[in-house]
Each structure stands twice: as C-alpha cells, then as structure tokens.
Write a protein that holds these residues in place. Structure first.
Motif, PDB file in Angstrom:
ATOM      1  N   GLU A   1      -4.077 -10.167   2.328  1.00 17.15           N
ATOM      2  CA  GLU A   1      -4.111  -9.938   0.879  1.00 17.15           C
ATOM      3  C   GLU A   1      -5.064 -10.925   0.210  1.00 17.15           C
ATOM      4  OE1 GLU A   1      -3.626  -8.154  -2.606  1.00 17.15           O
ATOM      5  OE2 GLU A   1      -2.776  -7.453  -0.706  1.00 17.15           O
TER       6      GLU A   1
ATOM      7  N   ASN B   1       1.876 -16.062  -0.338  1.00 15.60           N
ATOM      8  CA  ASN B   1       2.831 -15.073  -0.846  1.00 15.60           C
ATOM      9  C   ASN B   1       3.956 -15.726  -1.636  1.00 15.60           C
ATOM     10  OD1 ASN B   1       3.624 -12.430  -1.251  1.00 15.60           O
ATOM     11  ND2 ASN B   1       4.878 -12.341   0.610  1.00 15.60           N
TER      12      ASN B   1
ATOM     13  N   PRO C   1       0.616 -16.518   6.143  1.00 14.91           N
ATOM     14  CA  PRO C   1       1.371 -15.261   6.246  1.00 14.91           C
ATOM     15  C   PRO C   1       0.772 -14.066   5.513  1.00 14.91           C
ATOM     16  CG  PRO C   1       2.541 -16.886   4.908  1.00 14.91           C
ATOM     17  CD  PRO C   1       1.439 -17.608   5.593  1.00 14.91           C
ATOM     18  N   ASN C   2       0.115 -14.303   4.381  1.00 15.26           N
ATOM     19  CA  ASN C   2      -0.414 -13.183   3.605  1.00 15.26           C
ATOM     20  C   ASN C   2      -1.937 -13.264   3.499  1.00 15.26           C
ATOM     21  OD1 ASN C   2       0.257 -10.785   2.271  1.00 15.26           O
ATOM     22  ND2 ASN C   2       0.160 -11.753   0.256  1.00 15.26           N
TER      23      ASN C   2
ATOM     24  N   LYS D   1      -2.172 -16.562  -3.010  1.00 21.00           N
ATOM     25  CA  LYS D   1      -2.013 -15.208  -2.484  1.00 21.00           C
ATOM     26  C   LYS D   1      -1.721 -15.237  -0.984  1.00 21.00           C
ATOM     27  CE  LYS D   1      -4.800 -13.035  -6.058  1.00 21.00           C
ATOM     28  NZ  LYS D   1      -3.625 -12.396  -6.671  1.00 21.00           N
ATOM     29  N   ALA D   2      -2.356 -16.162  -0.256  1.00 21.74           N
ATOM     30  CA  ALA D   2      -2.152 -16.246   1.193  1.00 21.74           C
ATOM     31  C   ALA D   2      -0.750 -16.715   1.552  1.00 21.74           C
ATOM     32  CB  ALA D   2      -3.182 -17.186   1.810  1.00 21.74           C
TER      33      ALA D   2
END
Length: 275
Positions: free
Chosen positions: A69, A197, A65-66, A194-195
């Motif tokens: 980033e 979130n 989802p992220n 980070k990926a």
C-alpha cells in the motif's frame, strides 16, 4: 585513504536528471565500478548522480506489513521506488539531491571508518571553500539516521553509507542541496505510516521533519548540484590528482547489464509492485 595519496581519479558525471536513468541503475553502476577498482582495472572513481523523484527503500523497509500500500502511495505521487542493495532505511531523492559515490580499492588494514572519513574529508574541503562547516554524528528524528549524518546547527542535510564488494568499497552520500528538507521528511513519514498500517513498530524511525534541511536552507547560500560537483572535483585536483572524465568501458557495460539484472530480479522477488 588520504586524498593526497592518489595520483589519478576517474570522474563520472550523471547529474543531469533523465527519466530513463533510475536509481536501480545507479546501484548497478556502483557494483560494476567496485569490481573494476577491486581488480585494478580502474583508478579510484568519483561518481555524481541525480534522479527524478524517487524513494529508495532499505531491505528492512520492504518487510513492513503494509509495504505494498505504501508503494502504491509513492507511485500515486509520481515517484519511482526501488529497494537498495546496501544497508540503511528509506531516503527521498529528486533533482535537488546530489548523490556522490566514492569508489576505492579496499586496503587490507583499513577499518570500516576509513571510507567514511575519506568522504567526510572531501566534503569538508569542498564546503570550506564556501565557508560552510558541518558536524558529523547521528541526528535523531531524521530519516535513514546513522553515525555519519552531516548537519548544521542540529539539522541534517546529508547521510553517508557504504557498500563493500569485490575488493573495493563504495562510499555513498546523499546531499540535499536545495528545496525543503522537512518536506522530504514528511513524505517519508507518510510512507512509513501507510507501511505500518497504523501500528507502532520498532523498526520505523520516529521522524521529526523539522530536524531535516537542505544546504541552501541552512546556509542561505545559493547552491546547485553542478556547483557542488565542481567543488568536489576541484578538491581532488588541488590535492595533486589528475582527473579523467570517463564513462563505462565496453567490458564494464557488460558487467553493468549483469548487475542490473540481479537488482531487478531481487526487487521483483520482494514485490511485483517495486518495478
């Protein structure tokens, strides 16, 4: 394939780190060489390759989802990033990680395990000359875990994958030769955090950095990318093969350009931040 059954191997050495030589080039090389071998345009190939700091993401990773980033974070660490065209999850590459591709014609009756077992046999014979033995089997808590993880005393230093294309198979292994295996794992762990979130996701491995190591850490021996490539070549020679050190032919270079364009387009379609 039995290593003793092959009269000639073609060797391609791309183990000198070069900023202009990216992991995306390596995957295009392997697709190109698979086509050559599959069409009987080349004998089996052993290709060694090394890249400056790079994170190779799996297709599954690119859907997190992220992920954008996470990619920004990777770039902030002065590290390249690319999505591979074969299976598997994220791995960390750098100048102390040797990648080896063994490209062979796919026999009609060969099983999926044939290519894996051939690579394991080659590595076993090479490392045996340094009195190094290893186990084969998934190491839980490692990054990019799989049935053909290679480990010493429960700590993984290598992983094997394969890609079948155009009547040939490319068996690929990454070998952490020196440096800190756990530091590489912590980097991958941070990327996943980070990926995701901050959300727990089943698609993300539960990494335990302490289960990763490098050959130098695990054996106490001084090893280099160059020395291990030499050991692999020696094994092929000692098993009766003639070795031809060659680069791409003119026709192969044209196909390399084609395959690289495909990979670049595919990466761009996943995210503009990947290229």
């Amino acid at each position: 394939m039995d290593l003793k059954e092959t009269a000639m191997w073609r060797l391609i050495d791309q183990t000198t780190p070069n900023p202009s030589f990216r992991a995306i080039d390596s995957f295009a090389y392997d697709d190109t060489l698979c086509e050559s071998v599959g069409k009987n345009g080349s004998p089996p190939i052993l290709r060694g390759w090394v890249h400056l700091p790079t994170v190779v993401l799996g297709i599954q990773d690119a859907r997190l989802p992220n992920i954008v980033e996470a990619i920004r974070y990777i770039h902030d660490q002065n590290t390249d990033v690319v999505v591979r065209n074969s299976g598997g999850l994220a791995v960390a590459l750098d100048s102390a990680v040797l990648n080896v591709s063994m490209i062979m014609k796919e026999a009609k009756k060969s099983s999926i395990s044939t290519g894996y077992d051939t690579m394991v046999a080659l590595l076993h014979k090479a490392l045996q000359t340094r009195h190094i033995d290893f186990e084969v089997g998934e190491i839980k808590g490692s990054y990019c875990p799989g049935s053909y993880d290679l480990s010493i005393n429960g700590r993984k230093f290598a992983g094997i994958s394969q890609r079948r294309i155009r009547g040939a198979v490319a068996v690929q292994v990454y070998l952490c030769i020196s440096g800190s295996g756990s530091a590489r794992a912590r980097f991958i762990q941070d990327i996943y955090k980070k990926a995701a979130n901050g959300k727990p996701l089943a698609s993300i491995p539960n990494l335990q950095p302490e289960v990763m190591g490098s050959l130098e850490e695990l054996t106490g021996q001084k090893l280099t990318v160059t020395s291990l490539m030499s050991l692999l070549a020696d094994v092929l020679h000692e098993n009766g093969a003639s070795l031809a050190y060659e680069s791409l032919s003119e026709s192969e270079h044209d196909r390399f350009v084609y395959y690289k364009k495909r990979l670049v387009t595919r990466n761009e379609s996943i995210s503009q931040h990947l290229i």
